[in-house]
Design a protein around this motif. Structure first.
Motif, PDB file in Angstrom:
ATOM      1  N   ALA A 171      -3.797   6.868   0.811  1.00  0.00           N
ATOM      2  CA  ALA A 171      -3.817   5.719   1.795  1.00  0.00           C
ATOM      3  C   ALA A 171      -4.795   4.890   1.497  1.00  0.00           C
ATOM      4  O   ALA A 171      -5.736   5.240   1.218  1.00  0.00           O
ATOM      5  N   TRP A 222      -4.202   1.962   3.780  1.00  0.00           N
ATOM      6  CA  TRP A 222      -4.236   0.923   5.088  1.00  0.00           C
ATOM      7  C   TRP A 222      -5.041   1.585   6.004  1.00  0.00           C
ATOM      8  O   TRP A 222      -4.283   2.109   6.972  1.00  0.00           O
ATOM      9  N   VAL A 274       0.973   4.725   8.133  1.00  0.00           N
ATOM     10  CA  VAL A 274       1.834   5.627   7.568  1.00  0.00           C
ATOM     11  C   VAL A 274       3.321   5.396   7.433  1.00  0.00           C
ATOM     12  O   VAL A 274       3.834   5.093   8.534  1.00  0.00           O
ATOM     13  N   ALA A 275       3.854   4.959   6.278  1.00  0.00           N
ATOM     14  CA  ALA A 275       5.347   4.528   6.128  1.00  0.00           C
ATOM     15  C   ALA A 275       6.141   5.716   6.744  1.00  0.00           C
ATOM     16  O   ALA A 275       5.982   7.123   6.599  1.00  0.00           O
ATOM     17  N   ASP A 289       8.862   7.030   6.227  1.00  0.00           N
ATOM     18  CA  ASP A 289       9.534   8.159   5.327  1.00  0.00           C
ATOM     19  C   ASP A 289       8.641   8.685   4.388  1.00  0.00           C
ATOM     20  O   ASP A 289       9.072   9.523   3.660  1.00  0.00           O
ATOM     21  N   ARG A 290       7.206   8.939   4.965  1.00  0.00           N
ATOM     22  CA  ARG A 290       6.512   9.641   4.265  1.00  0.00           C
ATOM     23  C   ARG A 290       6.698  11.255   4.598  1.00  0.00           C
ATOM     24  O   ARG A 290       6.677  11.412   5.940  1.00  0.00           O
ATOM     25  N   MET A 317      -6.331  10.009  -7.351  1.00  0.00           N
ATOM     26  CA  MET A 317      -5.363   9.266  -7.428  1.00  0.00           C
ATOM     27  C   MET A 317      -4.076   9.445  -7.968  1.00  0.00           C
ATOM     28  O   MET A 317      -2.969   9.566  -7.722  1.00  0.00           O
ATOM     29  N   PHE A 377      -2.453  12.619  -6.821  1.00  0.00           N
ATOM     30  CA  PHE A 377      -1.653  12.615  -5.384  1.00  0.00           C
ATOM     31  C   PHE A 377      -0.491  11.593  -5.498  1.00  0.00           C
ATOM     32  O   PHE A 377       0.277  11.423  -4.468  1.00  0.00           O
ATOM     33  N   LEU A 378      -0.508  10.727  -6.579  1.00  0.00           N
ATOM     34  CA  LEU A 378       0.608   9.706  -6.737  1.00  0.00           C
ATOM     35  C   LEU A 378       1.747  10.269  -7.296  1.00  0.00           C
ATOM     36  O   LEU A 378       2.744   9.687  -7.389  1.00  0.00           O
ATOM     37  N   ARG A 422       1.120  20.364  -2.881  1.00  0.00           N
ATOM     38  CA  ARG A 422       0.519  19.520  -3.463  1.00  0.00           C
ATOM     39  C   ARG A 422      -1.078  19.513  -3.990  1.00  0.00           C
ATOM     40  O   ARG A 422      -1.711  18.576  -4.692  1.00  0.00           O
TER      41      ARG A 422
END
Ligand SMILES: Cc1cc2nc3c(=O)[nH]c(=O)nc-3n(C[C@H](O)[C@H](O)[C@H](O)COP(=O)(O)O)c2cc1C
Length: 439
Positions: free
Chosen positions: A313, A315, A330-331, A333-334, A360, A363-364, A373
């Motif tokens: 994240a 934002w 948080v979008a 649809d996450r 990064m 997790f992407l 994850r």
């Protein structure tokens, strides 16, 4: 037995009037209205999984997040049915109290809360894309599994309609099959459920090759075998959306998470074409100007019962001194959105300048539904149970205090409970962007 419009005289002026409200969690949901007291008994509709000493809904702010979450899980996958039931409900006249089967009775905020149901359902059913979920409500775990799948799909803004195969009218099945872009079928019992078998035949007869299909087991002990049915759909040249979901053990929270994430993935796939069009439509200068808003880089990690989640994240922004708090957008649809409801706890891991690339990248990755994850990542548990990343510069243990809806994101306000920095001289990784229409 009663049907829509029937009445039942209980004496002393209490005449119950019955109103059909199918699919509001159960296919046979029926509302009962007592005109004398103006009480409407709504079964699951307008409920919430909230327990306090209050009999009524006097504290709207307290109950609002649970009221919304309950709607998202149980009602959103049937938004069109909610609107139809509310139309019939309006025709009854004044409702002073809603006596729901779960949580406080609604008396102080009836108009406000029913208004929210109406607004959310109108919003949901606006989507041009519809997914039909066919299940058998009173068989195995079909009901909860399909609710989890439906919730995953609705998170992406795609409209869902759920149909009980055992009870559905032939016309209803055919109509939904002709309209839906994708069909998800929970295996019905292989014997003794004539209605469900008939519905399955109708689906097979009505689908066309432009549609997509997904199959999942119901864990009822006598499920229709999944492979022959998958082959039949394949022969009809339908696009298979995901490998059939096979359920080997009694469904657990992890199984529901798997179905939820499967639903989200498929909703995102259905949305893809539309999204690309939308992004292209933005003004180029505006995009660049907005892109000058920069921020840090963080990994949110969360654990709730036996399910875990993580997300990169940026934002993130401090939002209060007393109590110490920050927001993260948080979008909707996450996957991790389900673990960031009011009252949920998580960890915000702050990534370090010159040492964030691997985390990064990890997790992407595009994780398949239900994937672990954290595989290959060094972690230790925080006080609140969520994983702390060993390679983070700092971490904060937090609790979600409130959420504000912002079209495509939830702005989640969190209160910080604890935190540590591993290197007091260390600097936070900063993220500069070229354009404002992505992170
Ligand atoms: C630099 C960067 C920053 C991001 N920041 C956010 C964010 O603040 N909020 C958010 O919802 N997604 C953010 N994302 C997107 C998610 O990290 C990523 O798409 C997500 O983990 C994949 O979705 P899933 O976890 O639902 O499968 C960001 C992505 C990048 C590349």
């Amino acid at each position: 037995m009663v049907k829509n419009g029937d009445t039942l005289d209980l004496g002393n002026g209490h005449m119950l009037e019955f109103v059909n409200a199918p699919n509001l969690h159960w296919p046979d949901t029926i509302f009962s209205y007592d005109r004398k007291t103006q009480v409407l008994f709504t079964c699951d509709a307008f409920g919430l999984h909230y327990c306090s000493d209050a009999t009524y809904d006097e504290d709207l702010e307290k109950i609002a997040p649970d009221f919304r979450f309950y709607y998202e899980c149980l009602m959103a996958p049937n938004a069109r049915s909610v609107l139809s039931a509310m139309k019939r409900m309006d025709a009854l006249g004044q409702v002073a109290t809603i006596a729901t089967g779960h949580g406080p009775l609604l008396r102080h905020n009836v108009e406000e809360l029913t208004g929210r149901y109406r607004r959310w359902s109108q919003e949901k059913s606006k989507s041009e894309t519809t997914v039909g979920i066919f299940y058998t409500s009173d068989y195995g775990y079909s009901d909860r599994l399909s609710q989890a799948l439906g919730r995953g799909v609705t998170k992406t803004g795609v409209n869902v309609e759920m149909v009980d195969m055992r009870l559905a009218e032939a016309a209803e099945v055919q109509e939904l099959v002709s309209r839906a872009q994708a069909l998800l079928v929970g295996m019905p019992p292989s014997s003794g459920a004539k209605g469900a078998q008939a519905a399955l035949s109708l689906i097979l007869a009505a689908v066309d090759s432009k549609q997509a299909i997904g199959l999942f087991e119901s864990y009822g002990g006598d499920d229709e075998p999944i492979d022959p049915l998958a082959t039949k759909f394949q022969d009809l040249e339908l696009k298979i959306l995901f490998d059939p979901v096979r359920i080997k053990d009694t469904p657990s929270e992890a199984t529901y998470q798997l179905l939820d994430e499967t639903g989200t993935d498929l909703g995102q796939a259905l949305n893809q074409a539309k999204k690309i069009k939308k992004i292209k439509a933005l003004d180029a200068d505006l995009q660049k100007a907005l892109g000058r808003i920069s921020s840090g880089l963080y990994i949110i990690t969360a654990k709730k019962s036996d399910i875990k989640g993580a997300m990169l994240a940026s934002w993130v922004s401090q939002a209060s001194f007393k109590p110490l708090g920050f927001t993260v957008a948080v979008a909707k649809d996450r996957a991790i959105e389900s673990l960031m409801q009011v009252g949920d706890r998580f960890v915000l891991n702050v990534l370090e300048e010159n040492n964030y690339g691997d985390l990064m990248k990890h997790f992407l990755k595009r994780f398949p539904p239900g994937a672990d994850r954290f595989q290959g990542v060094r972690t230790r548990p925080a006080e609140n149970g969520s994983p702390i990343l060993a390679d983070a510069l700092a971490y904060l243990e937090c609790e979600v205090a409130s959420r504000m809806e912002m079209s495509d994101h939830w702005l989640v306000y969190c209160v910080v409970e604890d935190g540590k920095v591993s290197d007091p001289e260390g600097m936070t990784a900063v993220h500069h962007r070229k354009v404002g229409n992505y992170y």
